[in-house]
Design an enzyme around this catalytic site. Sequence first.
Site, PDB file in Angstrom:
ATOM      1  N   ARG A   1       0.833  -1.202   0.000  1.00 37.53           N
ATOM      2  CA  ARG A   1       0.000   0.000   0.000  1.00 37.53           C
ATOM      3  C   ARG A   1       0.868   1.252   0.000  1.00 37.53           C
ATOM      4  O   ARG A   1       0.520   2.259  -0.623  1.00 37.53           O
ATOM      5  CB  ARG A   1      -0.956   0.003   1.193  1.00 37.53           C
ATOM      6  CG  ARG A   1      -1.789   1.283   1.307  1.00 37.53           C
ATOM      7  CD  ARG A   1      -3.028   1.136   2.177  1.00 37.53           C
ATOM      8  NE  ARG A   1      -2.783   0.376   3.387  1.00 37.53           N
ATOM      9  CZ  ARG A   1      -2.254   0.873   4.519  1.00 37.53           C
ATOM     10  NH1 ARG A   1      -1.904   2.150   4.572  1.00 37.53           N
ATOM     11  NH2 ARG A   1      -2.084   0.109   5.575  1.00 37.53           N
TER      12      ARG A   1
ATOM     13  N   TYR B   1     -16.552  16.799 -16.191  1.00 40.34           N
ATOM     14  CA  TYR B   1     -16.948  15.401 -16.266  1.00 40.34           C
ATOM     15  C   TYR B   1     -17.993  15.125 -15.181  1.00 40.34           C
ATOM     16  O   TYR B   1     -17.849  15.568 -14.034  1.00 40.34           O
ATOM     17  CB  TYR B   1     -15.722  14.506 -16.089  1.00 40.34           C
ATOM     18  CG  TYR B   1     -16.029  13.077 -15.757  1.00 40.34           C
ATOM     19  CD1 TYR B   1     -16.857  12.304 -16.575  1.00 40.34           C
ATOM     20  CD2 TYR B   1     -15.505  12.481 -14.622  1.00 40.34           C
ATOM     21  CE1 TYR B   1     -17.162  11.001 -16.262  1.00 40.34           C
ATOM     22  CE2 TYR B   1     -15.790  11.167 -14.300  1.00 40.34           C
ATOM     23  CZ  TYR B   1     -16.623  10.432 -15.128  1.00 40.34           C
ATOM     24  OH  TYR B   1     -16.922   9.130 -14.803  1.00 40.34           O
TER      25      TYR B   1
ATOM     26  N   ASP C   1      -7.078  18.660 -14.925  1.00 37.99           N
ATOM     27  CA  ASP C   1      -7.424  17.353 -15.475  1.00 37.99           C
ATOM     28  C   ASP C   1      -6.957  17.348 -16.925  1.00 37.99           C
ATOM     29  O   ASP C   1      -7.553  18.006 -17.785  1.00 37.99           O
ATOM     30  CB  ASP C   1      -8.940  17.141 -15.363  1.00 37.99           C
ATOM     31  CG  ASP C   1      -9.391  15.782 -15.893  1.00 37.99           C
ATOM     32  OD1 ASP C   1      -8.641  15.161 -16.673  1.00 37.99           O
ATOM     33  OD2 ASP C   1     -10.503  15.349 -15.537  1.00 37.99           O
TER      34      ASP C   1
ATOM     35  N   LYS D   1      -8.060   6.096 -19.673  1.00 35.55           N
ATOM     36  CA  LYS D   1      -8.284   6.599 -21.022  1.00 35.55           C
ATOM     37  C   LYS D   1      -7.012   6.494 -21.867  1.00 35.55           C
ATOM     38  O   LYS D   1      -6.518   5.409 -22.115  1.00 35.55           O
ATOM     39  CB  LYS D   1      -8.830   8.021 -20.947  1.00 35.55           C
ATOM     40  CG  LYS D   1      -9.965   8.225 -19.934  1.00 35.55           C
ATOM     41  CD  LYS D   1     -11.145   7.295 -20.100  1.00 35.55           C
ATOM     42  CE  LYS D   1     -12.381   7.728 -19.333  1.00 35.55           C
ATOM     43  NZ  LYS D   1     -12.276   7.659 -17.861  1.00 35.55           N
TER      44      LYS D   1
END
Length: 379
Positions: free
Chosen positions: A46, A98, A170, A195
């Site tokens: 982690r 978005y 972004d 993406k």
Amino acid sequence: MNFNTKVIHGGQHHESATGSVNVPVFLTSTFAQKSPGVHSGYEYSRAANPTRQALEDSLASIENGARGLAFGSGLAAIDCVLKLLNPGDEVVAVDDLYGGTYRMFTRLFEKYQLKFIFVNFDDASKIADVITDKTKLIWIETPTNPLMKLVDIKAVVDIAKGKDILVAVDNTFATPYLQRPIDLGADIVMHSATKYLGGHSDVIAGALIAKDVELGEKLHFIQFASGGILGPHDSYLVLRGIKTLALRVQRHSENGMAVAKYLESHPAVAQVIYPGLESHPQYELAKSQMKDFGGMVSFTFKSGKKEDAIKFLEKVKVFTLAESLGGVESLANHPALMTHASIPAEKRAELGITDDLVRLSVGIEDAEDLIADLERAFS
């Protein structure tokens, strides 16, 4: 290194034990220590995993940042940024967001006393008008999803300068191949790595890149403490995708332009929204801020009817009717019913996300086949 070299070699090292050219997928939760607290730099996956570390180093390299971080999704990355803030802080965000980002802002974080102010960023002075001493973050998408609006990153950075305000961008639609916000002064870059960075529609992932080491450490602590990490196999897939990023986005851009020009000449189309067309109101900004114009194209119908958009989307064959974007295959989407359905109808109407709006993610197929598919769908 130049960019095409960076996507392959940037921040990367051959695996030390075997000399493996590709980073192995380290499927381990924990690491042996020589003595309590004495280890090779890895304690628990982690906190850090060698496969994820290789991806994070690559992310920092291609965005010219100091620290990269990989998350289980783009929204997990955004969640990490918002956890830098405290109750009472204000966020100024571009209004055409978005849908998932808008949902997170308004339905999750508002109840923790964060205030979100949504502004049309076409005119940077509008941002200055709403900034207060409580403003701690400016959130940008450019180009925006789905209306392909552009934000002048440098102008926003200049407004925030000296005010203890972070500027986060972004960069999912543009990718670092086309646009590097940190070079323009941004503090944080975010990607839905699902993406273009992954590029093959086979992984869900997110990324943050911090401009400086101190901010990178703060974000890493939140990532470690909150646990929204990307697993090693998914890290490997994104890292592999990055190696072909330049080649793919160049082809996406070529095909995007061809499709946009075709749509602009079609008698059934009312408006084509693509930064590379001279008809785009921010065409000059696109030329100055981006290397090329990408593969995302939106358009509306002259009829203005939702039924025409649905009929069109039901008839495409080479384009696949599906959510998401940025894969090698071409996708078609109805924002009002799909990706932006979480935005209230009245807000969509205010923004211009009409019921006849179609968003295309133009892939890397032969442009002639894509245009022929669109022609059949219009018939």
